[in-house]
Scaffold this motif. Sequence first.
Motif, PDB file in Angstrom:
ATOM      1  N   ALA A   1      23.430  10.614   7.341  1.00  0.00           N
ATOM      2  CA  ALA A   1      24.620  10.658   8.198  1.00  0.00           C
ATOM      3  C   ALA A   1      24.922  12.093   8.629  1.00  0.00           C
ATOM      4  O   ALA A   1      25.267  12.354   9.788  1.00  0.00           O
ATOM      5  CB  ALA A   1      25.814  10.050   7.459  1.00  0.00           C
ATOM      6  N   LEU A   2      24.781  13.041   7.696  1.00  0.00           N
ATOM      7  CA  LEU A   2      24.983  14.448   8.044  1.00  0.00           C
ATOM      8  C   LEU A   2      23.923  14.919   9.040  1.00  0.00           C
ATOM      9  O   LEU A   2      24.225  15.668   9.977  1.00  0.00           O
ATOM     10  CB  LEU A   2      24.937  15.304   6.779  1.00  0.00           C
ATOM     11  CG  LEU A   2      26.083  15.116   5.786  1.00  0.00           C
ATOM     12  CD1 LEU A   2      25.838  15.967   4.533  1.00  0.00           C
ATOM     13  CD2 LEU A   2      27.422  15.478   6.422  1.00  0.00           C
ATOM     14  N   ALA A   3      22.676  14.477   8.832  1.00  0.00           N
ATOM     15  CA  ALA A   3      21.601  14.858   9.757  1.00  0.00           C
ATOM     16  C   ALA A   3      21.842  14.269  11.140  1.00  0.00           C
ATOM     17  O   ALA A   3      21.527  14.890  12.161  1.00  0.00           O
ATOM     18  CB  ALA A   3      20.257  14.396   9.201  1.00  0.00           C
ATOM     19  N   ALA A   4      22.409  13.053  11.193  1.00  0.00           N
ATOM     20  CA  ALA A   4      22.708  12.428  12.478  1.00  0.00           C
ATOM     21  C   ALA A   4      23.737  13.255  13.254  1.00  0.00           C
ATOM     22  O   ALA A   4      23.590  13.482  14.460  1.00  0.00           O
ATOM     23  CB  ALA A   4      23.223  11.009  12.251  1.00  0.00           C
ATOM     24  N   ILE A   5      24.784  13.697  12.558  1.00  0.00           N
ATOM     25  CA  ILE A   5      25.778  14.565  13.200  1.00  0.00           C
ATOM     26  C   ILE A   5      25.126  15.849  13.676  1.00  0.00           C
ATOM     27  O   ILE A   5      25.418  16.366  14.765  1.00  0.00           O
ATOM     28  CB  ILE A   5      26.929  14.858  12.209  1.00  0.00           C
ATOM     29  CG1 ILE A   5      27.656  13.566  11.851  1.00  0.00           C
ATOM     30  CG2 ILE A   5      27.898  15.886  12.797  1.00  0.00           C
ATOM     31  CD1 ILE A   5      28.684  13.722  10.754  1.00  0.00           C
ATOM     32  N   ASN A   6      24.186  16.367  12.879  1.00  0.00           N
ATOM     33  CA  ASN A   6      23.449  17.569  13.234  1.00  0.00           C
ATOM     34  C   ASN A   6      22.653  17.351  14.514  1.00  0.00           C
ATOM     35  O   ASN A   6      22.617  18.220  15.397  1.00  0.00           O
ATOM     36  CB  ASN A   6      22.521  17.936  12.069  1.00  0.00           C
ATOM     37  CG  ASN A   6      22.166  19.403  12.051  1.00  0.00           C
ATOM     38  OD1 ASN A   6      21.328  19.835  12.818  1.00  0.00           O
ATOM     39  ND2 ASN A   6      22.797  20.165  11.159  1.00  0.00           N
ATOM     40  N   PHE A   7      22.018  16.198  14.631  1.00  0.00           N
ATOM     41  CA  PHE A   7      21.265  15.859  15.842  1.00  0.00           C
ATOM     42  C   PHE A   7      22.197  15.834  17.060  1.00  0.00           C
ATOM     43  O   PHE A   7      21.830  16.326  18.140  1.00  0.00           O
ATOM     44  CB  PHE A   7      20.593  14.485  15.686  1.00  0.00           C
ATOM     45  CG  PHE A   7      19.152  14.551  15.265  1.00  0.00           C
ATOM     46  CD1 PHE A   7      18.194  15.133  16.082  1.00  0.00           C
ATOM     47  CD2 PHE A   7      18.747  13.990  14.069  1.00  0.00           C
ATOM     48  CE1 PHE A   7      16.863  15.183  15.705  1.00  0.00           C
ATOM     49  CE2 PHE A   7      17.416  14.039  13.675  1.00  0.00           C
ATOM     50  CZ  PHE A   7      16.470  14.637  14.496  1.00  0.00           C
ATOM     51  N   LEU A   8      23.356  15.250  16.897  1.00  0.00           N
ATOM     52  CA  LEU A   8      24.290  15.144  18.015  1.00  0.00           C
ATOM     53  C   LEU A   8      24.808  16.516  18.437  1.00  0.00           C
ATOM     54  O   LEU A   8      24.972  16.792  19.636  1.00  0.00           O
ATOM     55  CB  LEU A   8      25.446  14.226  17.636  1.00  0.00           C
ATOM     56  CG  LEU A   8      25.064  12.764  17.372  1.00  0.00           C
ATOM     57  CD1 LEU A   8      26.270  11.967  16.873  1.00  0.00           C
ATOM     58  CD2 LEU A   8      24.480  12.123  18.625  1.00  0.00           C
ATOM     59  N   VAL A   9      25.066  17.388  17.460  1.00  0.00           N
ATOM     60  CA  VAL A   9      25.501  18.755  17.782  1.00  0.00           C
ATOM     61  C   VAL A   9      24.384  19.505  18.499  1.00  0.00           C
ATOM     62  O   VAL A   9      24.620  20.237  19.474  1.00  0.00           O
ATOM     63  CB  VAL A   9      25.928  19.499  16.496  1.00  0.00           C
ATOM     64  CG1 VAL A   9      26.187  20.977  16.786  1.00  0.00           C
ATOM     65  CG2 VAL A   9      27.167  18.851  15.897  1.00  0.00           C
ATOM     66  N   LEU A  10      23.143  19.338  18.031  1.00  0.00           N
ATOM     67  CA  LEU A  10      22.000  19.972  18.682  1.00  0.00           C
ATOM     68  C   LEU A  10      21.855  19.471  20.117  1.00  0.00           C
ATOM     69  O   LEU A  10      21.566  20.254  21.033  1.00  0.00           O
ATOM     70  CB  LEU A  10      20.726  19.684  17.890  1.00  0.00           C
ATOM     71  CG  LEU A  10      19.410  20.143  18.523  1.00  0.00           C
ATOM     72  CD1 LEU A  10      19.403  21.657  18.728  1.00  0.00           C
ATOM     73  CD2 LEU A  10      18.224  19.725  17.663  1.00  0.00           C
ATOM     74  N   THR A  11      22.061  18.167  20.319  1.00  0.00           N
ATOM     75  CA  THR A  11      21.983  17.594  21.666  1.00  0.00           C
ATOM     76  C   THR A  11      23.017  18.236  22.590  1.00  0.00           C
ATOM     77  O   THR A  11      22.726  18.548  23.754  1.00  0.00           O
ATOM     78  CB  THR A  11      22.200  16.071  21.606  1.00  0.00           C
ATOM     79  OG1 THR A  11      21.198  15.482  20.775  1.00  0.00           O
ATOM     80  CG2 THR A  11      22.118  15.466  22.991  1.00  0.00           C
ATOM     81  N   TRP A  12      24.228  18.435  22.059  1.00  0.00           N
ATOM     82  CA  TRP A  12      25.254  19.123  22.848  1.00  0.00           C
ATOM     83  C   TRP A  12      24.789  20.535  23.209  1.00  0.00           C
ATOM     84  O   TRP A  12      24.954  20.985  24.352  1.00  0.00           O
ATOM     85  CB  TRP A  12      26.557  19.175  22.052  1.00  0.00           C
ATOM     86  CG  TRP A  12      27.587  20.076  22.682  1.00  0.00           C
ATOM     87  CD1 TRP A  12      28.445  19.752  23.696  1.00  0.00           C
ATOM     88  CD2 TRP A  12      27.839  21.447  22.364  1.00  0.00           C
ATOM     89  NE1 TRP A  12      29.223  20.840  24.031  1.00  0.00           N
ATOM     90  CE2 TRP A  12      28.874  21.902  23.226  1.00  0.00           C
ATOM     91  CE3 TRP A  12      27.304  22.330  21.433  1.00  0.00           C
ATOM     92  CZ2 TRP A  12      29.364  23.192  23.171  1.00  0.00           C
ATOM     93  CZ3 TRP A  12      27.798  23.622  21.380  1.00  0.00           C
ATOM     94  CH2 TRP A  12      28.816  24.041  22.235  1.00  0.00           C
ATOM     95  N   GLY A  13      24.172  21.221  22.242  1.00  0.00           N
ATOM     96  CA  GLY A  13      23.681  22.565  22.509  1.00  0.00           C
ATOM     97  C   GLY A  13      22.605  22.585  23.577  1.00  0.00           C
ATOM     98  O   GLY A  13      22.585  23.464  24.452  1.00  0.00           O
ATOM     99  N   LEU A  14      21.700  21.611  23.537  1.00  0.00           N
ATOM    100  CA  LEU A  14      20.650  21.530  24.554  1.00  0.00           C
ATOM    101  C   LEU A  14      21.247  21.211  25.920  1.00  0.00           C
ATOM    102  O   LEU A  14      20.737  21.669  26.952  1.00  0.00           O
ATOM    103  CB  LEU A  14      19.628  20.462  24.166  1.00  0.00           C
ATOM    104  CG  LEU A  14      18.751  20.783  22.946  1.00  0.00           C
ATOM    105  CD1 LEU A  14      17.921  19.559  22.550  1.00  0.00           C
ATOM    106  CD2 LEU A  14      17.825  21.962  23.232  1.00  0.00           C
ATOM    107  N   ALA A  15      22.309  20.431  25.940  1.00  0.00           N
ATOM    108  CA  ALA A  15      22.930  20.050  27.218  1.00  0.00           C
ATOM    109  C   ALA A  15      23.592  21.244  27.898  1.00  0.00           C
ATOM    110  O   ALA A  15      23.542  21.381  29.127  1.00  0.00           O
ATOM    111  CB  ALA A  15      23.944  18.930  26.988  1.00  0.00           C
ATOM    112  N   VAL A  16      24.199  22.112  27.095  1.00  0.00           N
ATOM    113  CA  VAL A  16      24.915  23.265  27.672  1.00  0.00           C
ATOM    114  C   VAL A  16      24.076  24.536  27.627  1.00  0.00           C
ATOM    115  O   VAL A  16      24.505  25.578  28.137  1.00  0.00           O
ATOM    116  CB  VAL A  16      26.251  23.493  26.938  1.00  0.00           C
ATOM    117  CG1 VAL A  16      27.136  22.265  27.048  1.00  0.00           C
ATOM    118  CG2 VAL A  16      26.023  23.857  25.468  1.00  0.00           C
ATOM    119  N   GLY A  17      22.879  24.472  27.016  1.00  0.00           N
ATOM    120  CA  GLY A  17      22.018  25.637  26.942  1.00  0.00           C
ATOM    121  C   GLY A  17      22.479  26.693  25.977  1.00  0.00           C
ATOM    122  O   GLY A  17      22.219  27.879  26.170  1.00  0.00           O
TER     123      GLY A  17
END
Length: 290
Positions: A133-149
Amino acid sequence: MMKRMWIVFAVACILAIPVRLYQLMNFVDSKTGFFTDGNVTAGIVSAALIMGCAAILLLSHREKSISFTFGDLSGFPAVIFGGLSGAALLIYSLHQLMLVAAGRDTWYDDTLEQLPIWVQHPGLYGALALLGALAAINFLVLTWGLAVGRNPYAALPASALIVPLWSCLDLTVMFVRYTEVVNTIESLYSMFMVIFLLLCLFAQSRFWAGVDDLRSRRLMISAGMCYGLLALTVTVPNLLMYAMGRGAFCSMSMESSVLYLVVALFLLALSVKLACAGNADARYEKKSFN
């Protein structure tokens, strides 16, 4: 060099995936999990995977310079599959927690069937679910980072270790599960698949934290592509078998197959971006030289 790696990857997939699907449809004993064709198709699939992974690792090792930034990884496919990976892992982890909480209430003892791992090892399985579950949140935060660069780990580099730690525990749980049942070559495919995933995620964590080097960047690319090759070979035929109502022939659950597939597509999307960035740099250097 990345172009050659992708050619090897494509050829290995073309050889391995159709043969494994044909194998599952025609040559698997549903009671034992063993193949009934004298392991002919297993030999073909194994040879394609071994040669494909070996060639990818060799080509990566010959790369003398690998340079890219966080912004080079940003792109629509990476954002989409990164988000799907986080969502799939979160749903999968919550389902695991529910199984652990229910314990034996969701499982009726049958002397002919092996007890599921969440009944035999609830602590281990529960820890995997929480870390997932923590890793899933980590993935979502990383996705946000990739979206905004923007690299979300710049302020807290240690958080980049959460996803590889989940993968490490996932490998441990898989090893425990497979050693308690009859081992087949299917188990080996899954084990090496998760091993390559773990190597890729650890190399990635170094890159996110800004402490990577040439060796870790090589590993990030090569292990990710090897994982993608194994994951597609394992999960795509599995999901097609489930779609045809013949999931009993698969050694991995449908939920696990979906999770490993979307993670593979995410890592491959990052590799595509690196290949495009590398080609652009090569064209720029050639133009500047002329």
